[in-house]
Design an enzyme around this catalytic site. Structure first.
Site, mmCIF file in Angstrom:
data_model
loop_
_atom_site.group_PDB
_atom_site.id
_atom_site.type_symbol
_atom_site.label_atom_id
_atom_site.label_comp_id
_atom_site.label_asym_id
_atom_site.label_seq_id
_atom_site.Cartn_x
_atom_site.Cartn_y
_atom_site.Cartn_z
ATOM 1 C CD GLU A 339 5.601 4.253 20.324
ATOM 2 O OE1 GLU A 339 5.433 4.654 19.163
ATOM 3 O OE2 GLU A 339 6.371 4.819 21.129
ATOM 4 C CB CYS A 340 8.560 0.127 24.349
ATOM 5 S SG CYS A 340 10.133 -0.570 24.920
ATOM 6 N N GLY A 341 7.101 -0.686 26.547
ATOM 7 C CA GLY A 341 6.551 -1.110 27.826
ATOM 8 C C GLY A 341 5.049 -1.260 27.797
#
Length: 787
Positions: A339-341
């Site tokens: 997720e994301c990073g």
């Protein structure tokens, strides 16, 4: 069930008034008094809860009706408070202004929404630094705006002087809302921030000292007894605490390991996510991508949450052992959620630094912050979702990922596709709260339970069939020499006696310019791999992939946990010795590597050697290359072993003839493990027969013929635009695309599937080189499939 839970919501008229300062300070001060405190955060924030957990000593909890549904807010609050039986008081930090929620709604997911759902009294934090009496009007307006929300007290922040504070207090008196504390303007509790807000607590060595200062500040300037009294005014809650065990089930009793990225670079994650995974029978184990050089032992699933890999990009890139392990795991199909990073980290680059390289994409900082709630739809079946599934989520990032080609998106958002997903990977910028969608946790956990890794026992011979042209097995496509057949038949005359390997050892030693003590005949290379696997209790064996999986399987069978170092297709599958972990005590590499065909320079291989380490080089196909370039078979180095095989080049797979060369101490240790008479008399006869001058001439002739056939096949593949790896081996690794392996079988052609090799997937096939008349049939079938 009725629960008596003292609780208070800390809110403000707008962002920047000091909610976090007061909320975290209250948690720390109350905990310092000996109260059991649970910390909660309204909204999708990950950073503030880190400070909550540090202040209370308990896992922090997010309460967001948009992400999990309004009906789960009280159960999640009760779960965070241990069913209200273990906690004296719950402190809920709000978000933005009191009534600010999801845009386009009537304040959904706002602080006021959560306060109303939980029937919690509100303590309003007001920054009074730029006005005085006007703040009373603001508080009065907020107090009367929604009858479902009760403001039970006010904390004045950043008072310029006692006179200034008294002016505001006097103006508030008619409202009947008590002032519970006044904080001075220049309190020494500033917390640093950057592009996504506050710096997470886990990244700050001084976080503990900051909490102590906050606790002292609140203790000195806020009436804690009054705050507790307000919290006790909260009515009883009638509901059941959220139970992750009621949401998911364990698919087996195996307890597979889910490796969760943590440390300074990866601090984002909802507590309930990991509770769901544990309830689903997984063992959740953290690792730090900044410092750990390998994944946790037994990793069968990976969770890369959000954080700040862009801030630590150079340090993450420097940990090449871990990036290689992650790249290998993703390529091997280990179920992975990013997720994301985590998505940015999996890319080839993160800004100017190297990333993991598991995604054909690059991540870079963008000038604008992407922020907001999202509704997402799964466009196709993947690791977490099924086509058409809808979820709510939240985006919060400044990096952007650019893919180099088309991919299957993880989610379809209102603004377009997001991320990439498949059967074993789900990588997306969208943060989802799995307590609201436990089926996501269930699907991930099921995949983790089901993961067994690539089929390391798969061999090309099972792909050949009586009605298929065989391009799957790397056996020379021609008759054996008459003299070899004669030697094999003659060996049967000696079958009445137990095999004696001394003659074979002597001729093999002479062939490679070694002493007899540096040679061990084996029942094919497979026995050699088994002997090396059992040679020691290896602390950290590393297999360099993609390569023949026999050594890896042998190490597994011997009870070892094997680390994988993955050579990359975008780097031509080159070997980088510096990426091997320093503490690796066994390194296994093929040369030329099967199935890539890459021939590593001898000097590169020698750089793998170091005191205390054994390096095993599998040269099973080197005699099929004219002149046997880059061989280490005649080298003498402590810790060096070379395995050779006669199986492929001399078309005798059923005879099982191979041998180990190298360090005499290691050879002697391997010999002591060898089963007596494991090498048959025909195999020993083949070793003797294939080691004389006549055999050398024939071997070189065959190698030159194979090189010619390989060049012809390479030219034809290049003319068709089929990507392949150029190399001198008697096989080619080609990227023909999904489904082509099966389609070729339907057209009467067997090639070696490659998704069983760590680091490769089903788009690759290995093609054994064959005479032109056979190659023409392969190409004809390929033309029909690809047109």
């Amino acid at each position: 069930m009725v629960h008596s839970l003292p609780r208070v919501v800390v809110a403000a008229p707008a962002s920047g008034h000091g909610k976090t300062t007061v909320a975290v300070g209250l948690m720390a001060a109350l905990a310092a008094r000996g109260l059991r405190v649970s910390g909660h955060k309204v909204g999708p924030d990950y950073i503030d809860p880190g400070y909550h957990a540090l202040a209370t000593g308990r896992p922090a909890r997010n309460l967001d009706p948009y992400l999990v549904g309004a009906d789960r807010i009280v159960p999640l609050l009760l779960q965070g408070a241990g069913g209200a039986d273990l906690v004296n008081i719950a402190v809920i930090e709000g978000v933005m202004g009191l009534f600010d929620g999801r845009l386009g709604s009537d304040g959904e997911a706002s602080t006021a929404h959560v306060a109303a759902l939980t029937a919690s009294p509100v303590v309003l934090v007001v920054d009074i630094s730029h006005a005085s009496r006007t703040h009373a009007a603001v508080v009065a307006g907020l107090a009367g705006f929604d009858p479902a929300v009760r403001i039970a007290g006010v904390v004045l922040n950043k008072a310029g002087s006692a006179r200034h504070a008294d002016e505001v207090i006097a103006a508030l008196r008619p409202t009947g809302i008590p002032v519970l504390g006044v904080l001075p303007r220049h309190a020494d509790v500033e917390t640093p921030s950057r592009h996504l807000g506050l710096v997470p607590a886990a990244e700050r060595d001084e976080s503990g000292a900051v909490l102590q200062r906050l606790a002292r500040l609140i203790e000195q300037h806020v009436d804690l007894d009054a705050v507790v009294a307000v919290a006790r005014q909260a009515p009883d809650l009638v509901d059941t605490a959220w139970d992750p065990g009621a949401e998911v089930r364990a698919a087996s009793s195996a307890g597979p390991v889910v490796a969760v990225a943590g440390g300074r670079a990866f601090t984002f994650g909802y507590t309930e996510t990991f509770e769901l995974l544990r309830a689903a029978g997984c063992e959740v184990t953290s690792f730090d991508p900044l410092t750990d050089t390998c994944l946790p032992a037994g990793t069968a699933g990976i969770y890369l949450g959000g954080g700040f890999p862009e801030v630590y990009a150079a340090e993450l890139a420097a940990n090449t052992a871990l990036t290689s392990a992650l790249r290998a795991a993703v390529a091997a199909g280990v179920p992975t959620v990013a997720e994301c990073g985590g998505v940015a980290y999996l890319c080839r680059t993160v800004g100017d630094a190297a990333g993991v390289g598991a995604l054909a994409a690059d991540a870079a900082m963008s000038p604008r912050l992407t922020l907001g709630y999202r509704t997402a739809t799964a466009p196709a079946d993947n690791l977490l979702a099924r086509a058409g599934d809808q979820v709510t989520g939240h985006e919060f990032h400044r990096t952007q990922v650019t893919f180099t080609g088309p991919v299957e998106a993880a989610w379809q958002l209102p603004g377009g596709p997001d991320g990439v997903a498949g059967p074993s990977l789900h990588a997306s910028y969208l943060h989802t709260h799995w307590a609201g969608y436990p089926r996501l946790a269930q699907r991930f956990a099921d995949a983790v339970h089901a993961y067994t890794g690539p089929d390391l026992q798969h061999h090309g011979d099972v792909e050949a069939g009586p009605h298929l042209l065989d391009f799957a097995v790397n056996i020379y496509a021609g008759p054996r020499p008459d003299w070899l057949d004669a030697a094999l038949h003659a060996s049967l005359d000696d079958a009445a006696s137990y095999p004696d390997s001394s003659a074979a050892r002597d001729v093999l030693a002479a062939r490679h310019g070694l002493a007899a003590a540096e040679v061990l005949p084996t029942a094919g290379a497979s026995e050699a791999f088994d002997l090396v696997a059992r040679l020691r209790k290896w602390r950290r064996p590393v297999v360099i992939h993609p390569q023949y999986t026999g050594p890896h399987a042998a190490l597994n069978a011997a009870g070892h946990t094997v680390d994988t170092l993955l050579c990359r297709p975008d780097d031509g599958f080159a070997l980088h010795p510096g990426e091997v972990p320093d503490d690796a005590d066994l390194v296994v590499v093929g040369n030329p590597t099967n199935p890539t065909g890459v021939l590593h320079p001898a000097q590169t291989l020698l750089r793998l050697l170091r005191p205390g380490r054994v390096v095993l080089v599998d040269e099973a196909f080197l005699d099929a290359i004219p002149g046997e370039p880059e061989t280490l078979s005649g080298h003498r180095h402590p810790g060096l072993l070379v395995s050779r095989s006669l199986t492929k080049h001399w078309s005798i797979p059923g005879v099982r003839a191979g041998y180990l060369l190298g360090d005499p101490d290691l050879i002697a240790a391997a010999a002591r493990l060898q089963i007596p008479w494991s090498v048959s008399t025909p195999a020993l006869a083949a070793m003797v027969s294939c080691s004389d001058e006549r055999a050398s001439t024939e071997s070189d002739c065959r190698a030159r013929q194979l090189a010619l056939w390989s060049t012809e096949l390479s030219d034809e593949l290049a003319a068709r635009g089929v990507p392949f790896v150029a190399g001198p081996a008697p096989y080619l690794l080609a990227r023909v695309g999904d489904g082509v392996h099966a389609a070729l079988r339907e057209n009467g052609i067997a090639v070696r599937r490659c998704d069983t090799f760590p680091g490769l997937d089903a788009t690759w096939v290995r093609i054994a080189v064959r005479p032109p008349e056979l190659t023409a049939q392969l190409l004809s079938a390929l033309d029909r499939i690809l047109r």
